[in-house]
Design a protein around this motif. Structure first.
Motif: not given
Length: 179
Positions: A156-175
């Motif tokens: 959840n901290r990572l999602m907030t830091r990267f401004g994403v709404r879900n796990s798929l967006e987070l993984v896309r952002c992280l990659t």
């Protein structure tokens, strides 16, 4: 002679280790980390990790993976001589899977141009890398020896830091955007 020239002039950093001590390395390997070859020969790989804890945990993980498969690959944050952190692609091959870290050959490729380091905690980086690998919160918790709830807190901290709404967006952002 040809074997030595190939090792010495490989386009990636190469190092031969025994019990995680660097015994032979090429100039490219030393340059990646900002050292001269002579400064690293005989030194522990611990010198190149962000922290002693990272070195210890990686060794335990490498022991498991090399023991099971004989080889290993990942992308991880390493430390240069000047203290700067950078992303590095690491591949390793145990010469004897029964004693994985006794003798191994490793290649290191500097990924800093493609993946600059973002300011994340060590645990956030660990959780992020394992999310990208496709592990569930329960699997990440087992791997890192923390609770699934703690994994969700970091996620959840990572999602907030990267401004994403879900796990798929987070993984896309992280990659596409480095940890």
């Amino acid at each position: 002679m040809a074997d030595s020239a190939i090792f010495d002039h490989a386009p990636v950093g190469l190092v031969y280790t025994e019990n995680r001590q660097m015994l032979r390395l090429n100039a490219r390997f030393a340059a990646i980390f900002g050292y001269e070859v002579a400064e690293l020969e005989g030194a522990s790989l611990a010198l190149l990790y962000p922290s002693p804890d990272d070195f210890t945990q990686t060794g335990a993980h490498w022991t498991r993976e090399l023991g099971q498969h004989g080889d290993y690959a990942d992308e991880r944050i390493m430390r240069r001589k000047d203290g700067a952190l950078f992303w590095c692609r690491v591949r390793g091959q145990a010469l004897d899977p029964a004693a994985p870290l006794a003798r191994a050959v490793w290649s290191f490729a500097d990924l800093s141009r493609e993946r600059p380091v973002a300011a994340l905690s060590r645990r956030e980086r660990q959780v992020g890398v394992l999310l990208v690998e496709g592990l569930t919160a329960k699997e990440i918790a087992r791997r890192l020896e923390i609770s699934p709830r703690t994994v969700h807190v970091h996620k959840n901290r990572l999602m907030t830091r990267f401004g994403v709404r879900n796990s798929l967006e987070l993984v896309r952002c992280l990659t596409s955007m480095p940890l």
